[in-house]
Scaffold this motif. Structure first.
Motif, mmCIF file in Angstrom:
data_model
loop_
_atom_site.group_PDB
_atom_site.id
_atom_site.type_symbol
_atom_site.label_atom_id
_atom_site.label_comp_id
_atom_site.label_asym_id
_atom_site.label_seq_id
_atom_site.Cartn_x
_atom_site.Cartn_y
_atom_site.Cartn_z
ATOM 1 N N VAL A 171 0.980 -1.421 -0.382
ATOM 2 C CA VAL A 171 -0.065 0.064 0.281
ATOM 3 C C VAL A 171 0.727 1.356 0.301
ATOM 4 N N VAL A 172 2.147 1.329 0.435
ATOM 5 C CA VAL A 172 2.851 2.510 0.507
ATOM 6 C C VAL A 172 3.627 3.136 -0.899
ATOM 7 N N ILE A 173 3.810 1.876 -1.880
ATOM 8 C CA ILE A 173 4.073 1.391 -2.475
ATOM 9 C C ILE A 173 2.974 2.078 -3.881
ATOM 10 N N ARG A 174 1.509 1.956 -3.315
ATOM 11 C CA ARG A 174 0.839 2.660 -4.491
ATOM 12 C C ARG A 174 0.671 4.341 -4.035
ATOM 13 N N LYS A 175 0.516 4.113 -2.318
ATOM 14 C CA LYS A 175 0.991 5.681 -2.614
ATOM 15 C C LYS A 175 1.964 6.180 -3.039
ATOM 16 N N ALA A 176 3.052 5.713 -2.958
ATOM 17 C CA ALA A 176 4.124 6.432 -3.938
ATOM 18 C C ALA A 176 3.548 6.334 -5.509
ATOM 19 N N GLU A 177 3.434 5.657 -6.217
ATOM 20 C CA GLU A 177 2.575 5.845 -7.638
ATOM 21 C C GLU A 177 1.601 6.917 -7.533
ATOM 22 N N ARG A 178 0.404 7.081 -6.519
ATOM 23 C CA ARG A 178 -0.007 7.899 -6.763
ATOM 24 C C ARG A 178 0.795 9.752 -6.653
ATOM 25 N N TYR A 179 1.520 9.524 -5.856
ATOM 26 C CA TYR A 179 2.669 10.961 -5.447
ATOM 27 C C TYR A 179 3.248 11.638 -6.682
ATOM 28 N N THR A 180 3.769 10.179 -7.449
ATOM 29 C CA THR A 180 4.458 10.377 -8.388
ATOM 30 C C THR A 180 3.532 11.053 -9.932
ATOM 31 N N TYR A 181 2.242 10.383 -9.431
ATOM 32 C CA TYR A 181 1.485 10.874 -10.332
ATOM 33 C C TYR A 181 0.966 12.203 -10.592
ATOM 34 N N GLU A 182 1.345 12.291 -9.513
ATOM 35 C CA GLU A 182 1.100 14.404 -9.040
ATOM 36 C C GLU A 182 1.902 14.436 -9.751
ATOM 37 N N LEU A 183 3.239 14.518 -10.080
ATOM 38 C CA LEU A 183 4.556 15.165 -11.124
ATOM 39 C C LEU A 183 4.117 15.431 -12.558
ATOM 40 N N VAL A 184 3.523 13.972 -13.039
ATOM 41 C CA VAL A 184 2.871 14.223 -14.143
ATOM 42 C C VAL A 184 3.073 15.779 -14.982
ATOM 43 N N ASP A 185 2.023 16.492 -14.424
ATOM 44 C CA ASP A 185 1.220 18.196 -14.755
ATOM 45 C C ASP A 185 2.747 18.591 -14.879
ATOM 46 N N GLN A 186 3.343 18.905 -14.096
ATOM 47 C CA GLN A 186 4.151 19.964 -14.071
ATOM 48 C C GLN A 186 6.041 19.377 -14.876
ATOM 49 N N TYR A 187 5.709 17.621 -14.659
ATOM 50 C CA TYR A 187 7.471 16.662 -15.208
ATOM 51 C C TYR A 187 6.937 16.246 -16.612
ATOM 52 N N GLU A 188 8.112 15.980 -16.691
ATOM 53 C CA GLU A 188 7.950 14.531 -18.039
ATOM 54 C C GLU A 188 8.413 13.709 -16.982
ATOM 55 N N VAL A 189 7.587 13.387 -16.774
ATOM 56 C CA VAL A 189 7.573 11.522 -15.882
ATOM 57 C C VAL A 189 7.802 10.411 -16.774
ATOM 58 N N ASN A 190 8.917 9.936 -16.218
ATOM 59 C CA ASN A 190 9.425 7.990 -17.119
ATOM 60 C C ASN A 190 7.671 7.594 -16.557
ATOM 61 N N GLU A 191 7.565 7.307 -18.121
ATOM 62 C CA GLU A 191 6.269 6.226 -18.782
ATOM 63 C C GLU A 191 6.949 4.776 -18.156
ATOM 64 N N ASP A 192 8.090 4.773 -18.124
ATOM 65 C CA ASP A 192 8.491 3.337 -17.933
ATOM 66 C C ASP A 192 8.653 3.181 -16.054
ATOM 67 N N LEU A 193 8.954 4.408 -15.334
ATOM 68 C CA LEU A 193 8.703 4.571 -14.074
ATOM 69 C C LEU A 193 7.428 4.666 -13.481
ATOM 70 N N LEU A 194 6.479 5.167 -13.929
ATOM 71 C CA LEU A 194 5.602 4.977 -13.964
ATOM 72 C C LEU A 194 4.215 3.185 -13.876
ATOM 73 N N SER A 195 5.060 3.049 -14.659
ATOM 74 C CA SER A 195 4.652 1.962 -14.769
ATOM 75 C C SER A 195 5.359 0.742 -14.307
ATOM 76 N N TYR A 196 6.285 0.690 -13.724
ATOM 77 C CA TYR A 196 7.020 -0.140 -12.671
ATOM 78 C C TYR A 196 6.449 0.216 -11.494
ATOM 79 N N LEU A 197 6.637 0.898 -10.754
ATOM 80 C CA LEU A 197 6.053 1.355 -9.428
ATOM 81 C C LEU A 197 4.779 0.643 -9.773
ATOM 82 N N ASN A 198 3.993 0.847 -10.520
ATOM 83 C CA ASN A 198 2.675 -0.121 -11.020
ATOM 84 C C ASN A 198 2.841 -1.395 -10.783
ATOM 85 N N ARG A 199 3.483 -2.233 -11.584
ATOM 86 C CA ARG A 199 3.406 -3.523 -11.412
ATOM 87 C C ARG A 199 4.627 -4.632 -9.869
#
Length: 178
Positions: free
Chosen positions: A125-153
């Motif tokens: 559940v902490v990993i899920r929280k980290a994923e949510r916090y990382t998605y909050e960065l998407v509007d402001q920064y070019e977040v690596n899609e592979d990183l987002l997929s990695y956290l989800n997986r």
């Protein structure tokens, strides 16, 4: 070398590369939560008896340092893409292997059937929280899609490891009771 620097006493911290920012910056929440997940995984790993599972979790913990470094450099000159699709593929392969060993799901899994799986549930559940916090960065920064997929997986992988250790623990408990 002293462990304390006093440089954070006024609510500022440094990103990778040296830029000073507020400790409440969204990047700090994202990589700080990745660090929190890493610590929970370490605790869970300390409870696991299966050496192969411990080894894989240790590798994931090292991967999480790369995730943190990438998040700690977003929006700076020091930014470097560190996570690629190979990281996610490695998790998917591990999930597929575990899936062959556990019975199919027929209902929701209640967290914490064993101490180890409970620790893994917290990490998940902490990993899920980290994923949510990382998605909050998407509007402001070019977040690596592979990183987002990695956290989800990764949360899926930790869920499956929890199912696996529960199965192994229940088999061991059944043998003790027999």
């Amino acid at each position: 070398m002293k462990i304390y620097t006093k440089t954070g006493d006024k609510g500022k911290t440094s990103l990778l590369g040296g830029e000073r920012i507020s400790k409440t910056d969204a990047r700090i929440w994202a990589y700080g939560t990745v660090d929190e997940a890493n610590s929970h995984l370490g605790f869970a790993k300390s409870l696991i008896k299966d050496e192969n599972t411990k080894k894989i979790i240790h590798e994931v913990q090292k991967d999480l340092f790369e995730v943190s470094a990438e998040l700690a450099s977003l929006g700076t000159k020091a930014y470097k893409k560190r996570i690629n699709e190979g990281y996610t593929k490695k998790l998917e392969n591990a999930i597929d292997e575990i899936n062959k060993k556990v019975p199919p799901l027929t209902s929701f899994v209640v967290p914490g059937e064993t101490t180890v799986s409970g620790a893994l549930d917290i990490a998940r559940v902490v990993i899920r929280k980290a994923e949510r916090y990382t998605y909050e960065l998407v509007d402001q920064y070019e977040v690596n899609e592979d990183l987002l997929s990695y956290l989800n997986r990764l949360s899926d992988y930790v869920f499956m490891v929890g199912r696996f250790v529960e199965l192994v623990q229940n088999i061991a408990d059944d043998n003790i009771e027999s």
